[in-house]
Design a protein around this motif. Sequence first.
Motif, mmCIF file in Angstrom:
data_model
loop_
_atom_site.group_PDB
_atom_site.id
_atom_site.type_symbol
_atom_site.label_atom_id
_atom_site.label_comp_id
_atom_site.label_asym_id
_atom_site.label_seq_id
_atom_site.Cartn_x
_atom_site.Cartn_y
_atom_site.Cartn_z
ATOM 1 N N ARG A 207 38.403 39.034 41.169
ATOM 2 C CA ARG A 207 39.177 40.084 40.485
ATOM 3 C C ARG A 207 40.546 40.244 41.141
ATOM 4 O O ARG A 207 41.564 40.401 40.460
ATOM 5 C CB ARG A 207 38.416 41.415 40.530
ATOM 6 C CG ARG A 207 37.208 41.467 39.595
ATOM 7 C CD ARG A 207 36.708 42.912 39.445
ATOM 8 N NE ARG A 207 35.428 42.956 38.752
ATOM 9 C CZ ARG A 207 34.242 43.064 39.376
ATOM 10 N NH1 ARG A 207 34.175 43.148 40.686
ATOM 11 N NH2 ARG A 207 33.129 43.092 38.669
ATOM 12 N N ALA A 208 40.561 40.194 42.485
ATOM 13 C CA ALA A 208 41.838 40.359 43.191
ATOM 14 C C ALA A 208 42.765 39.180 42.895
ATOM 15 O O ALA A 208 43.961 39.371 42.630
ATOM 16 C CB ALA A 208 41.585 40.486 44.697
ATOM 17 N N LEU A 209 42.241 37.967 42.916
ATOM 18 C CA LEU A 209 43.081 36.792 42.627
ATOM 19 C C LEU A 209 43.652 36.879 41.215
ATOM 20 O O LEU A 209 44.814 36.538 40.980
ATOM 21 C CB LEU A 209 42.263 35.500 42.789
ATOM 22 C CG LEU A 209 41.955 35.069 44.219
ATOM 23 C CD1 LEU A 209 40.920 33.948 44.234
ATOM 24 C CD2 LEU A 209 43.230 34.613 44.937
ATOM 25 N N ASP A 210 42.843 37.355 40.266
ATOM 26 C CA ASP A 210 43.316 37.472 38.889
ATOM 27 C C ASP A 210 44.417 38.523 38.792
ATOM 28 O O ASP A 210 45.453 38.306 38.161
ATOM 29 C CB ASP A 210 42.149 37.813 37.952
ATOM 30 C CG ASP A 210 42.550 37.760 36.480
ATOM 31 O OD1 ASP A 210 43.353 36.864 36.121
ATOM 32 O OD2 ASP A 210 42.069 38.594 35.701
ATOM 33 N N ALA A 211 44.196 39.668 39.446
ATOM 34 C CA ALA A 211 45.188 40.749 39.395
ATOM 35 C C ALA A 211 46.525 40.288 39.981
ATOM 36 O O ALA A 211 47.587 40.709 39.528
ATOM 37 C CB ALA A 211 44.669 41.973 40.150
ATOM 38 N N GLU A 212 46.458 39.397 40.972
ATOM 39 C CA GLU A 212 47.686 38.904 41.605
ATOM 40 C C GLU A 212 48.270 37.698 40.872
ATOM 41 O O GLU A 212 49.271 37.131 41.316
ATOM 42 C CB GLU A 212 47.387 38.506 43.064
ATOM 43 C CG GLU A 212 47.015 39.687 43.947
ATOM 44 C CD GLU A 212 46.309 39.242 45.227
ATOM 45 O OE1 GLU A 212 46.464 38.067 45.620
ATOM 46 O OE2 GLU A 212 45.598 40.071 45.821
ATOM 47 N N GLY A 213 47.631 37.278 39.790
ATOM 48 C CA GLY A 213 48.129 36.109 39.052
ATOM 49 C C GLY A 213 47.974 34.821 39.825
ATOM 50 O O GLY A 213 48.756 33.888 39.669
ATOM 51 N N ARG A 214 46.971 34.741 40.676
ATOM 52 C CA ARG A 214 46.816 33.562 41.531
ATOM 53 C C ARG A 214 45.735 32.587 41.085
ATOM 54 O O ARG A 214 45.386 31.691 41.850
ATOM 55 C CB ARG A 214 46.505 34.005 42.959
ATOM 56 C CG ARG A 214 47.713 34.581 43.639
ATOM 57 C CD ARG A 214 47.340 35.061 45.019
ATOM 58 N NE ARG A 214 48.433 35.834 45.563
ATOM 59 C CZ ARG A 214 48.996 35.574 46.736
ATOM 60 N NH1 ARG A 214 48.557 34.589 47.476
ATOM 61 N NH2 ARG A 214 49.989 36.323 47.159
ATOM 62 N N LEU A 215 45.179 32.773 39.891
ATOM 63 C CA LEU A 215 44.218 31.784 39.397
ATOM 64 C C LEU A 215 44.981 30.762 38.548
ATOM 65 O O LEU A 215 45.508 31.115 37.484
ATOM 66 C CB LEU A 215 43.117 32.467 38.562
ATOM 67 C CG LEU A 215 42.160 33.373 39.338
ATOM 68 C CD1 LEU A 215 41.242 34.139 38.386
ATOM 69 C CD2 LEU A 215 41.330 32.573 40.344
ATOM 70 N N PRO A 216 45.084 29.517 39.020
ATOM 71 C CA PRO A 216 45.887 28.520 38.297
ATOM 72 C C PRO A 216 45.201 27.999 37.038
ATOM 73 O O PRO A 216 45.836 27.408 36.177
ATOM 74 C CB PRO A 216 46.053 27.397 39.317
ATOM 75 C CG PRO A 216 44.832 27.486 40.178
ATOM 76 C CD PRO A 216 44.484 28.959 40.250
#
Length: 525
Positions: free
Chosen positions: A239-248
């Motif tokens: 969830r945190a990676l998604d919120a930060e736009g870090r899922l490529p």
Amino acid sequence: MHTADTIFVKGVLWTGLNERAGHTALAVKGDRIAAVGSDHDVLNLRGPGTRVVDLAGRTLLPGFVDAHAHIWKIGHLLTTLLDVRGSDSLADLGERVAALATRLAPGAWLYGRGYNEARFPEGRGPTRADLDAIATDRPVVLMRTCAHIVVCNSRALERGGVTRDTPAPSGGEIDHDASGEPTGVLRETAMGLVLRQMPPPTQDDYRAMITAALAHQLSHGITSTNDAGVAPELLDTYRALDAEGRLPSRVNVMALGMVDGVGPVPLPVGHHRSDHLRIDTVKFFADGGLSGATAALSVPYRHADTRGVLRLDEDEFLALAREAHADGWRIATHAIGDVAIDQVLRVYEALGPGPMRHRIEHFGLPGADHLARAARLGVIAVPQTIFVLTLGRNFRQYLPDALLRRAYPVRAMIDAGVTVALSSDAPVVENDSPLAGIQAAMLRRDADGQPVAPDEAITLDEALDAYTRGGAVASGDDADRGLLREGMLADLAVLSGDLWEAPPEELTSLRVTQTWVGGRQQFAA
Ligand SMILES: [Zn+2]
């Protein structure tokens, strides 16, 4: 006005099963496909800022979907966990351990997996003395390929409180040398003495694992993937990676519904649905695997005096499934043996209609009746044809003929009208290239070249469909993924040549040279 951001021309486009063939060009605007057609038509969308990619006769496909993998475990092997499955001598093993030791933080545990002394010319496995010669300033633990034996250096034994006087726990063994000192080898439950002392991964570790795994999958053209069963703390990382736009790329994360030895895990609070992350599936395990003879069969195994085991009490499973179903969760259940598949279908049948189509992971040994019931319910099958190649030899040793003939019967699944989503189950299988899974689905041969249920072969188009659109259906994302069609997300894979010019035997000589997710290039060879 409506000019494209990127235009691909002069390609061989596979837009999807039963889609119109012969297109050579595709335009992207923002994160979507703006047009598919001839070079001439699509180039009408070219403006001053448009990037034009000349495919020069290479294949352009919808990005692959790996419908069942273990993302953080792939990432673990790519980051802090040492992968020694390929080690072919004690000396080579030592070099790999020493190389990782120079990269880890001082004092951090060094953990490796997969050695097998049967491959070593030295004729023996590592001992405490071998590992002490490499490192004494940090704990070092190597697990044998079987996962039932570990070897530790002195520092690791010390952390586990293992001395010459330590009694072995019940169900375990501590090996000793002639003078009575521990050799570092711990077996079965004795492994826990040391393994329990290892710190669990931190949030930063998990982030590094996920990032490494997704980058690896992008190099195989995988634009959407699935993490098939994760614990609550890892959901937070996603969830945190998604919120930060870090899922490529795009990840469908399945929350574990039950943990061995712990029991049911409460459903996560609320579904998560964004373009890059979906959390609306809960995962259960109805049985085990074929190699450990724990997949639940209707007849005994050939190599063991057992029919395997069902892991879930059916009443408890039904109660948990009812709760998830009523709350709008998709249910994905691991079931390999025919008895397990039967149980899962019974439970799914009892649920009644709902918003989600449920899934059966692996779906290894269904009979015709199971396929008819699955088709009727709209159950999605998520098998791994790569197992035919990598485990086919084991199937021949373990399975009675009647079951071997229908091992991973993808032809029968498709003919019965079951939606099939192909996948790798990596890192259970090392080779997670979709092209390898597609080739195995077409050839149906094991690593010795022996046929495995050869009547279950499918065509290139069917296999591509199952590795693209099928996977999109399995996560509920087929409205905008899985085809090259105007309006869909611009998730694309470019291959190094023309897929239709390569005979099936040579499919894997093609490579993925570009991967695009939502109109952005995320991999270039
Ligand atoms: Zn799995």
